[in-house]
Write a protein that holds these residues in place. Structure first.
Motif, mmCIF file in Angstrom:
data_model
loop_
_atom_site.group_PDB
_atom_site.id
_atom_site.type_symbol
_atom_site.label_atom_id
_atom_site.label_comp_id
_atom_site.label_asym_id
_atom_site.label_seq_id
_atom_site.Cartn_x
_atom_site.Cartn_y
_atom_site.Cartn_z
ATOM 1 N N MET A 230 11.165 8.169 -86.625
ATOM 2 C CA MET A 230 11.353 7.865 -87.948
ATOM 3 C C MET A 230 9.994 8.055 -88.912
ATOM 4 S SD MET A 230 13.529 4.664 -89.387
ATOM 5 C CE MET A 230 12.676 3.648 -90.577
ATOM 6 N N ASP A 231 10.284 8.495 -89.968
ATOM 7 C CA ASP A 231 8.990 8.502 -90.862
ATOM 8 C C ASP A 231 8.821 7.160 -91.675
ATOM 9 O OD1 ASP A 231 8.338 11.014 -90.275
ATOM 10 O OD2 ASP A 231 9.669 11.932 -91.865
ATOM 11 N N ILE A 232 7.804 6.935 -91.852
ATOM 12 C CA ILE A 232 7.537 5.556 -92.422
ATOM 13 C C ILE A 232 7.091 5.915 -94.000
ATOM 14 C CG2 ILE A 232 6.056 3.460 -92.705
ATOM 15 C CD1 ILE A 232 5.942 3.360 -89.622
ATOM 16 N N ILE A 233 7.917 5.591 -95.044
ATOM 17 C CA ILE A 233 7.375 5.938 -96.305
ATOM 18 C C ILE A 233 7.193 4.601 -97.038
ATOM 19 C CG2 ILE A 233 8.871 7.824 -96.252
ATOM 20 C CD1 ILE A 233 10.911 6.468 -98.022
ATOM 21 N N SER A 234 6.353 4.586 -98.152
ATOM 22 C CA SER A 234 6.137 3.524 -98.938
ATOM 23 C C SER A 234 7.146 2.950 -99.878
ATOM 24 C CB SER A 234 4.761 3.737 -99.762
ATOM 25 O OG SER A 234 5.179 4.859 -100.539
ATOM 26 N N ILE A 235 7.190 1.940 -100.288
ATOM 27 C CA ILE A 235 8.218 1.650 -101.367
ATOM 28 C C ILE A 235 8.081 2.564 -102.476
ATOM 29 C CG2 ILE A 235 8.877 -0.359 -102.840
ATOM 30 C CD1 ILE A 235 7.982 -2.291 -100.868
ATOM 31 N N ALA A 236 6.755 2.981 -102.997
ATOM 32 C CA ALA A 236 6.800 3.704 -104.210
ATOM 33 C C ALA A 236 7.500 5.065 -103.758
ATOM 34 C CB ALA A 236 5.224 4.061 -104.405
ATOM 35 N N GLN A 237 7.131 5.662 -102.481
ATOM 36 C CA GLN A 237 7.818 6.974 -102.378
ATOM 37 C C GLN A 237 9.365 6.751 -101.997
ATOM 38 O OE1 GLN A 237 5.572 7.250 -98.329
ATOM 39 N NE2 GLN A 237 4.531 8.945 -99.331
ATOM 40 N N GLU A 238 9.851 5.599 -101.688
ATOM 41 C CA GLU A 238 11.507 5.485 -101.838
ATOM 42 C C GLU A 238 11.775 5.485 -103.065
ATOM 43 O OE1 GLU A 238 13.781 1.395 -100.686
ATOM 44 O OE2 GLU A 238 12.770 2.345 -98.775
ATOM 45 N N ARG A 239 11.075 4.877 -104.097
ATOM 46 C CA ARG A 239 11.576 4.561 -105.444
ATOM 47 C C ARG A 239 11.701 5.888 -106.098
ATOM 48 N NH1 ARG A 239 11.013 -0.923 -107.519
ATOM 49 N NH2 ARG A 239 11.816 -1.992 -105.784
ATOM 50 N N LEU A 240 10.696 6.587 -105.729
ATOM 51 C CA LEU A 240 10.413 8.025 -106.337
ATOM 52 C C LEU A 240 11.385 9.238 -105.778
ATOM 53 C CD1 LEU A 240 6.469 7.911 -106.556
ATOM 54 C CD2 LEU A 240 8.216 7.750 -108.732
ATOM 55 N N SER A 241 12.134 8.939 -104.647
ATOM 56 C CA SER A 241 12.956 9.930 -104.117
ATOM 57 C C SER A 241 14.455 9.296 -103.958
ATOM 58 C CB SER A 241 12.620 10.269 -102.783
ATOM 59 O OG SER A 241 12.453 9.230 -101.837
ATOM 60 N N GLY A 242 14.594 8.212 -104.422
ATOM 61 C CA GLY A 242 15.902 7.669 -104.655
ATOM 62 C C GLY A 242 16.856 7.560 -105.881
ATOM 63 N N PRO A 243 17.813 6.747 -105.875
ATOM 64 C CA PRO A 243 18.474 6.697 -107.210
ATOM 65 C C PRO A 243 17.783 6.057 -108.326
ATOM 66 C CG PRO A 243 19.154 5.108 -105.490
ATOM 67 C CD PRO A 243 18.358 6.094 -104.842
ATOM 68 N N ASP A 244 16.776 5.089 -108.108
ATOM 69 C CA ASP A 244 16.093 4.594 -109.341
ATOM 70 C C ASP A 244 15.336 5.798 -109.921
ATOM 71 O OD1 ASP A 244 16.657 2.028 -108.782
ATOM 72 O OD2 ASP A 244 15.069 1.517 -107.397
ATOM 73 N N TRP A 245 14.942 6.800 -109.258
ATOM 74 C CA TRP A 245 14.162 7.772 -109.965
ATOM 75 C C TRP A 245 14.999 8.681 -110.588
ATOM 76 C CZ3 TRP A 245 9.355 8.941 -111.709
ATOM 77 C CH2 TRP A 245 8.949 9.988 -111.951
ATOM 78 N N THR A 246 16.246 8.754 -109.963
ATOM 79 C CA THR A 246 17.334 9.593 -110.673
ATOM 80 C C THR A 246 17.681 9.011 -111.875
ATOM 81 O OG1 THR A 246 18.266 10.604 -108.562
ATOM 82 C CG2 THR A 246 19.540 10.722 -110.243
ATOM 83 N N ASP A 247 17.775 7.729 -111.977
ATOM 84 C CA ASP A 247 18.197 7.066 -113.026
ATOM 85 C C ASP A 247 17.144 6.921 -114.219
ATOM 86 O OD1 ASP A 247 20.482 6.162 -111.886
ATOM 87 O OD2 ASP A 247 19.836 4.107 -111.432
#
Length: 83
Positions: A1-18
């Motif tokens: 499993m890849d470990i991603i930072s919170i920033a990476q998660e936010r920038l690739s998820g629904p928060d970024w889409t919003d």
């Protein structure tokens, strides 16, 4: 499993889409003036920063600014581009 930072998660998820959806509205309405533009950008990106550390905030802020430059809303120096 890849470990991603919170920033990476936010920038690739629904928060970024919003954020991108809100930015579409900001882009159309930027004729309201510089103060209104920056207020709208701040409101649009606020949820990306909820509960994160400074290091992650720096990554997110850089991504936000890069998107604003990509859309020709601001210059690389951070100044508003005239519409």
């Amino acid at each position: 499993m890849d470990i991603i930072s919170i920033a990476q998660e936010r920038l690739s998820g629904p928060d970024w889409t919003d954020f991108l959806a809100a930015l579409d509205i900001v882009q159309r309405d930027r004729v309201a003036g510089e103060e209104a533009f920056w207020h709208a950008v701040d409101m649009s990106k606020a949820h990306l920063f909820d509960g994160i550390a400074d290091q992650d905030a720096d990554q997110i802020e850089a991504a936000v600014n890069a998107e604003l430059v990509r859309r020709n809303l601001i210059t690389p120096a951070g100044e508003l581009v005239s519409s």
